[in-house]
Write a protein that holds these residues in place. Structure first.
Motif, PDB file in Angstrom:
ATOM      1  N   UNK A 384     -21.343  -5.422  24.112  1.00 17.84           N
ATOM      2  CA  UNK A 384     -20.994  -6.461  23.144  1.00 17.84           C
ATOM      3  C   UNK A 384     -19.548  -6.311  22.677  1.00 17.84           C
ATOM      4  N   UNK A 385     -18.866  -7.429  22.580  1.00 16.53           N
ATOM      5  CA  UNK A 385     -17.468  -7.398  22.169  1.00 16.53           C
ATOM      6  C   UNK A 385     -17.345  -7.798  20.700  1.00 16.53           C
ATOM      7  N   UNK A 386     -16.715  -6.909  19.922  1.00 18.24           N
ATOM      8  CA  UNK A 386     -16.469  -7.221  18.521  1.00 18.24           C
ATOM      9  C   UNK A 386     -17.694  -7.181  17.642  1.00 18.24           C
ATOM     10  N   UNK A 387     -18.765  -6.534  18.098  1.00 15.65           N
ATOM     11  CA  UNK A 387     -19.998  -6.451  17.320  1.00 15.65           C
ATOM     12  C   UNK A 387     -20.510  -5.018  17.320  1.00 15.65           C
ATOM     13  N   UNK A 388     -21.518  -4.756  16.505  1.00 12.74           N
ATOM     14  CA  UNK A 388     -22.117  -3.421  16.457  1.00 12.74           C
ATOM     15  C   UNK A 388     -22.636  -3.037  17.842  1.00 12.74           C
ATOM     16  N   UNK A 389     -22.574  -1.756  18.161  1.00 16.16           N
ATOM     17  CA  UNK A 389     -23.016  -1.282  19.468  1.00 16.16           C
ATOM     18  C   UNK A 389     -24.425  -0.690  19.375  1.00 16.16           C
ATOM     19  N   UNK A 390     -25.009  -0.391  20.539  1.00 15.40           N
ATOM     20  CA  UNK A 390     -26.334   0.220  20.585  1.00 15.40           C
ATOM     21  C   UNK A 390     -27.462  -0.770  20.767  1.00 15.40           C
ATOM     22  N   UNK A 391     -27.133  -2.033  21.061  1.00 10.70           N
ATOM     23  CA  UNK A 391     -28.166  -3.043  21.293  1.00 10.70           C
ATOM     24  C   UNK A 391     -28.535  -3.095  22.773  1.00 10.70           C
ATOM     25  N   UNK A 392     -29.817  -3.381  23.028  1.00 15.40           N
ATOM     26  CA  UNK A 392     -30.311  -3.507  24.384  1.00 15.40           C
ATOM     27  C   UNK A 392     -30.968  -4.875  24.569  1.00 15.40           C
ATOM     28  N   UNK A 393     -31.015  -5.323  25.812  1.00 14.88           N
ATOM     29  CA  UNK A 393     -31.756  -6.542  26.121  1.00 14.88           C
ATOM     30  C   UNK A 393     -33.242  -6.304  25.927  1.00 14.88           C
ATOM     31  N   UNK A 394     -33.981  -7.369  25.690  1.00 13.95           N
ATOM     32  CA  UNK A 394     -35.432  -7.280  25.725  1.00 13.95           C
ATOM     33  C   UNK A 394     -35.818  -6.811  27.124  1.00 13.95           C
ATOM     34  N   UNK A 395     -36.751  -5.883  27.201  1.00 13.31           N
ATOM     35  CA  UNK A 395     -37.116  -5.282  28.490  1.00 13.31           C
ATOM     36  C   UNK A 395     -37.747  -6.298  29.431  1.00 13.31           C
TER      37      UNK A 395
END
Length: 450
Positions: A384-395
């Motif tokens: 992600x650009x310019x946003x909080x990190x550590x997010x994943x797609x729905x599996x």
């Protein structure tokens, strides 16, 4: 092997595609084949929500920014897309989907958080016409977990990073504030007259409110339903089972205190908040069905040792199938389940696994046995650009041959316990983010994510 946690929280349910046999004409085939489509016009990273013949998802662009995308529900054709952002949501909750709400016959709105800033506000909630994408109204946002449909309205957690946090309920046509409650909350269930929210706090509360006025209907401290010492940092999930709501609270080990919080499953009556049953000290396993549809769990003792596996009846909490810890085949496996969840499968990539009949707990043959499991167990976080990190797609799920540990060729249609259903439609994303849909059932039922 440790329990695999889902990549994002916590909605969709039922039946596989019907195979056609002995059709006497092409007309018969057309009539009997359920509507189905796939769209590679988006790279979906969230669950899908439906309203007014439109499926809405949050999609990631090649440059790492997000967008809200609307797809025609009958064809999968992309109707419109506008920028989206994450403004205060926690990584463990996954990327928020848009909120899609029907406002009349064939009419609806899709509300999502847009990166447009207004003065000191960090983003803007924008509601658009579901089919055309035309802007209807806006509301400035400081920090939020994202909008949710609640009955015929839109619920929005606001100021989640501030002491002034609150949940507001908005008119989907105008954006007018109808009512509000203080604190951070998430919608877990709603119908035409009530909404049940989980109020997130040191001592969380499950509460039902009158949908039109916000008046309290009932309240239930989660610790009263389960046990004291709950910490929602480990995650949670809810799903409906008839007239009941089944909830799961995951364990969380505080690194400073080296103490694990209370965890387990419990069921409450939607009518009055009465506790039906509880199963403390069990962890939900993944992949598996919604807590309200097909909860599969493992007990953990006070020494942190895992027991066997058990499938519970969501209506009573009783065990309807189990295997013992002695039957668990060592390490190096992934969990998998067939379409009917009648077996518990241990998938070993590249080699023969194991399978057990859940009602009897006896070993099952592997020949011609297939199971559905996560396509990958080591996903990479979204760039992600310019946003909080550590997010994943729905599996995403893939089908495997249990005798060889190899993937079954072809995209396949994931089982209902994973996808759930919305108005008869089952939607899911594949490994590459394409959205797939099939209408092979009726009604609405919960899937793995609630």
């Amino acid at each position: 092997m440790p329990v695999i946690r889902p990549l994002a929280k916590p909605a969709l349910a039922l039946a596989g595609v019907l195979a056609l046999a002995g059709c006497s004409s092409s007309k018969a085939a057309i009539e009997e084949t359920p509507p189905t489509w796939q769209s590679a016009e988006v790279n979906s990273v969230s669950r899908a929500t439906l309203a007014a013949g439109v499926a809405a998802v949050t999609s990631i662009r090649p440059d790492g920014t997000l967008e809200t995308a609307a797809l025609d529900l009958t064809s999968g054709k992309r109707l419109w897309a506008h920028p989206a952002t994450i403004a205060g949501r926690l990584p463990g909750m996954g990327v928020q989907p848009p909120a899609a709400v029907e406002t009349g016959p064939g009419q609806g709105v899709v509300a999502a958080v847009d990166p447009v800033k207004q003065g000191t506000w960090n983003a803007t909630l924008i509601a658009r016409d579901a089919r055309t994408g035309q802007r209807k109204w806006t509301r400035p946002v400081q920090s939020t977990f994202g909008p949710q449909r609640c009955g015929s309205y839109i619920c929005l957690s606001e100021n989640t990073a501030l002491a002034s946090a609150r949940m507001v309920v908005l008119d989907p046509l105008t954006g007018k504030l109808l009512w509000k409650v203080p604190g951070i909350a998430e919608v877990e269930w709603s119908d035409t007259s009530r909404v049940v929210m989980l109020h997130l706090a040191k001592h969380p509360v499950l509460a039902a409110h009158d949908l039109k006025t916000g008046a309290p209907v009932w309240q239930l401290p989660v610790e009263q339903a389960l046990s004291a010492g709950i910490d929602l940092s480990g995650g949670w999930a809810f799903g409906t089972s008839g007239a009941n709501l089944v909830g799961y609270v995951a364990p969380y080990t505080n690194p400073k205190k080296n103490k694990t919080s209370a965890f387990g499953l419990f069921s409450v009556k939607l009518a009055d908040g009465t506790v039906n049953w509880l199963r403390p000290s069990v962890v939900r396993v993944y992949p598996s069905g919604s807590p309200g549809l097909a909860p599969v769990v493992r007990p953990i003792d006070e020494q942190g040792q895992y027991g066997g596996f058990a499938r519970l009846d969501p209506g009573s909490g009783r065990v309807i199938g189990q295997i013992t810890s002695d039957q668990v085949p060592g390490t190096g496996w992934w969990l998998a389940f067939p379409k009917d969840m009648g077996k518990l499968d241990f998938l070993k990539p590249g080699s023969a696994g194991a399978a057990f009949d859940l009602p009897s707990g006896k070993p099952a043959q592997l020949k011609d046995q297939r199971g559905w499991s996560f396509c990958v167990t080591d996903p990479k976080p979204l760039p992600l650009r310019g946003m909080a990190q550590g997010f994943y797609s729905v599996a995403s799920l893939c089908e495997f041959d249990l005798a060889t540990g190899k993937r079954v060729s072809g995209p396949g249609v994931p089982p209902a316990w994973f996808t759930g259903s919305q108005d008869g439609w089952r939607l899911w994303r594949d490994e590459k983010g394409a959205v797939h849909a099939v209408k092979d059932t009726t009604g609405t039922a919960p899937g793995m994510y609630g």
